[in-house]
Scaffold this active site. Structure first.
Site, mmCIF file in Angstrom:
data_model
loop_
_atom_site.group_PDB
_atom_site.id
_atom_site.type_symbol
_atom_site.label_atom_id
_atom_site.label_comp_id
_atom_site.label_asym_id
_atom_site.label_seq_id
_atom_site.Cartn_x
_atom_site.Cartn_y
_atom_site.Cartn_z
ATOM 1 N N ASP A 1 1.039 -1.220 -0.098
ATOM 2 C CA ASP A 1 0.205 -0.332 0.109
ATOM 3 C C ASP A 1 0.984 1.362 -0.134
ATOM 4 O O ASP A 1 0.436 2.368 0.034
ATOM 5 C CB ASP A 1 -0.862 -0.172 1.348
ATOM 6 C CG ASP A 1 -1.856 -0.664 1.214
ATOM 7 O OD1 ASP A 1 -2.474 -1.607 0.077
ATOM 8 O OD2 ASP A 1 -1.952 -1.444 2.340
ATOM 9 N N LYS B 1 1.869 2.205 -5.015
ATOM 10 C CA LYS B 1 2.201 1.504 -6.119
ATOM 11 C C LYS B 1 1.395 1.852 -7.339
ATOM 12 O O LYS B 1 1.552 2.321 -8.458
ATOM 13 C CB LYS B 1 2.826 0.495 -6.210
ATOM 14 C CG LYS B 1 3.380 -0.208 -5.300
ATOM 15 C CD LYS B 1 3.683 -1.650 -4.519
ATOM 16 C CE LYS B 1 2.130 -2.191 -4.530
ATOM 17 N NZ LYS B 1 2.129 -1.604 -3.161
ATOM 18 N N GLY C 1 -4.543 -4.580 -3.890
ATOM 19 C CA GLY C 1 -5.432 -2.549 -4.191
ATOM 20 C C GLY C 1 -4.867 -1.843 -4.600
ATOM 21 O O GLY C 1 -4.235 -1.497 -3.863
ATOM 22 N N HIS C 2 -5.353 -1.469 -5.366
ATOM 23 C CA HIS C 2 -4.441 -0.217 -6.422
ATOM 24 C C HIS C 2 -4.901 1.236 -6.559
ATOM 25 O O HIS C 2 -5.713 0.375 -7.718
ATOM 26 C CB HIS C 2 -2.997 -1.093 -7.207
ATOM 27 C CG HIS C 2 -2.041 -1.897 -6.794
ATOM 28 N ND1 HIS C 2 -1.389 -2.328 -7.601
ATOM 29 C CD2 HIS C 2 -1.909 -2.700 -5.941
ATOM 30 C CE1 HIS C 2 -0.489 -3.875 -7.162
ATOM 31 N NE2 HIS C 2 -1.364 -3.218 -5.629
ATOM 32 N N GLN D 1 1.769 -6.244 -3.525
ATOM 33 C CA GLN D 1 2.040 -5.930 -2.135
ATOM 34 C C GLN D 1 4.098 -5.486 -1.781
ATOM 35 O O GLN D 1 3.685 -4.094 -2.491
ATOM 36 C CB GLN D 1 2.526 -7.331 -2.093
ATOM 37 C CG GLN D 1 0.978 -8.452 -1.507
ATOM 38 C CD GLN D 1 0.730 -8.894 -3.120
ATOM 39 O OE1 GLN D 1 1.203 -9.699 -3.094
ATOM 40 N NE2 GLN D 1 -0.416 -8.432 -2.844
#
Ligand code: GDP
Ligand code: IMO
Ligand code: MG
Length: 424
Positions: A12, A15, A39-40, A224
């Protein structure tokens, strides 16, 4: 120019934003590890996109997107993601390629993830319950794994699912007293997946090498963060893939020497979701200030993120094993308003000073952070776009982190939007 962009903390880091920005100059963006646990977030103008499996370059219509062999693909999530984007006029026809060798996360993996976490009680890892661990275990175990290529021969897949259901049901009954799974139900869903996904499935290794020969520029996007790497992170409080840049070559089938620049992403502080040691954690009003101001709630699970000071020991380690050339630091804006800011420059473990991060949870749990304390700044910096226009204390903070991590910080985030970015 080929880039590899990777998180240097516990995920988180921002990225998604950095990949979206660099993707402007890339022909192809590649997701090479993890699964729908990621989750991006990409913010374009007033639109926000939360991506789980598709590479963060996807919102740029001319970018080719590739999901390679080491990504564990949850077809339900992927199909939803493709359809949600289509409703927002972002289509993927002829520009999405999924590896035939990627493993599939099926419903029983998510069930197993949840049952195992529940049974662990206070010893749980705090996974995202996206079935990552069980799917990766099946991959390494080989006998009961399902890959995207299996969707090309449905009759064979039906028989395979029968043997998998028999095997899993013995485990579910014996260990968890849980309801059995139905091979027929899973098979019906697989027919649907085949219908939706077969047009995208191909040999992505061949595609990438042909693209490299043709002179295309490729951006490899890690999911990640390095400290969640299965081999080099804070085991067992990690994810099940090689989330450092070391995972890129095997994860994509492309040697690391094809990459011109390894860019590490960090936050101006540290966050972590799930359990595990976190030496600079601020489980207090400072942590809460950061959580509120930085909106530190998980993109995938909505869980509040644990927050703490920047850990230069951890980031230096991640930069070292990841061959990181330079750093993109997000969320500098979030620190505005703090009187003092601390940075961990070393640990004390069993009375000894340590400057090399111990990726050994027992040792790390005993580490006390030794801090450098610097003055903060009051000014809002969300509109600043030149490094020299930042308050002097913010500039000094960046320079201190450069010194402690031994890497230049070339990109600075002062807000979630594309234009809230300073380049140096
Ligand atoms: P990722 O998993 O590394 O892609 O990061 P996430 O998307 O899960 O979390 C990062 C969050 O921070 C997202 O909500 C981003 O929109 C947001 N973000 C990224 N960069 C910045 C920044 O510089 N400042 C602020 N305030 N938010 C940012
Ligand atoms: P992005 O790509 C932050 C964490 C989980 C848990 C551990 C294991 O958005 O940075 P898993 O579901 O993978 O078995 O969970 O890893 N985790 C993440 N934390 N960001 C992520 O992805 C994460 N993916 C997994 O919270 O602690
Ligand atoms: Mg995330």
């Amino acid at each position: 120019m080929n880039y590899c962009i990777v998180g240097l903390q516990w995920g988180d880091e921002g990225k998604g934003k950095v990949v979206d920005i660099i993707a402007e100059h890339s022909d192809i963006v590649v997701r090479y590890n993890g699964g729908a646990n990621a989750g991006h977030t990409v913010v374009v103008g007033d639109n926000s996109f939360a991506l789980h499996l598709l590479p963060s370059g996807v919102v740029r219509p001319d970018t080719t997107c590739v999901i390679t062999n080491a990504v564990v693909v949850d077809p339900d999530t992927l199909i939803k993601e493709i359809e949600t984007l289509a409703r927002r006029n972002i289509t993927l026809t002829d520009r999405l390629f999924i590896s035939e060798n990627a493993h599939m996360v099926l419903d029983y993996h998510k069930k197993e993830d949840q049952l195992r976490e529940e049974s662990l009680g206070k010893n749980k890892i705090g996974t995202t319950i996206r079935g990552i661990g069980p799917c990766c275990a099946d991959k390494v175990g080989r006998s009961y794994a399902v890959r995207m290529a299996d969707l090309t021969d449905l009759e064979k897949l039906r028989a395979k699912l029968q043997s998998i259901a028999e095997y899993k049901n013995k485990i579910f009954a014996a260990l968890y007293d849980a309801e059995p799974i139905s091979a027929d139900d899973i098979f019906e869903k697989c027919k649907f997946y085949a219908d939706k996904l077969l047009p995208f499935i191909t040999d992505t290794t061949e595609f990438l090498h042909k693209s490299i020969t043709a002179g295309k520029s490729i951006l490899f996007e890690g999911a990640q963060g390095t400290l969640l790497d299965i081999d080099h992170g804070t085991f067992p409080y990690v994810t099940s893939s090689n989330a450092s840049s070391l995972g890129m070559p095997a994860g994509a089938g492309v040697p690391a020497k094809m990459v011109d620049k390894f860019l590490g992403v960090v936050k101006a502080y540290t966050t972590r979701v799930g359990a595990g040691p976190f030496p600079t954690e601020q489980d207090n009003e400072i942590g809460q200030y950061i959580r509120d101001k930085g909106n530190e709630y998980g993109t995938t699970t909505g869980r509040p993120r644990r927050c703490g000071w920047f850990d230069a020991v951890a980031v230096s380690y991640a930069a070292t094993i990841g061959a990181i050339d330079s750093i993109a630091m997000m969320h500098l804006d979030t620190l505005a308003g703090l009187k003092e800011i601390k940075v961990c420059r070393a640990y004390k473990i069993n009375g000894q000073q340590a400057s090399f991060f111990p990726a050994n949870t027992a040792k790390l749990s005993r580490a006390t952070a030794l801090y450098e304390t610097v003055p903060g700044w009051e000014e809002d910096i969300t509109e600043v776009n030149d490094f020299h226009d930042l308050p002097p204390n913010a500039q000094n903070y960046i320079m201190l982190l450069e010194e402690l991590t031994g890497r230049p910080i070339t990109i600075i985030g002062v807000g979630p939007k594309r234009k809230q970015t300073i380049f140096r």
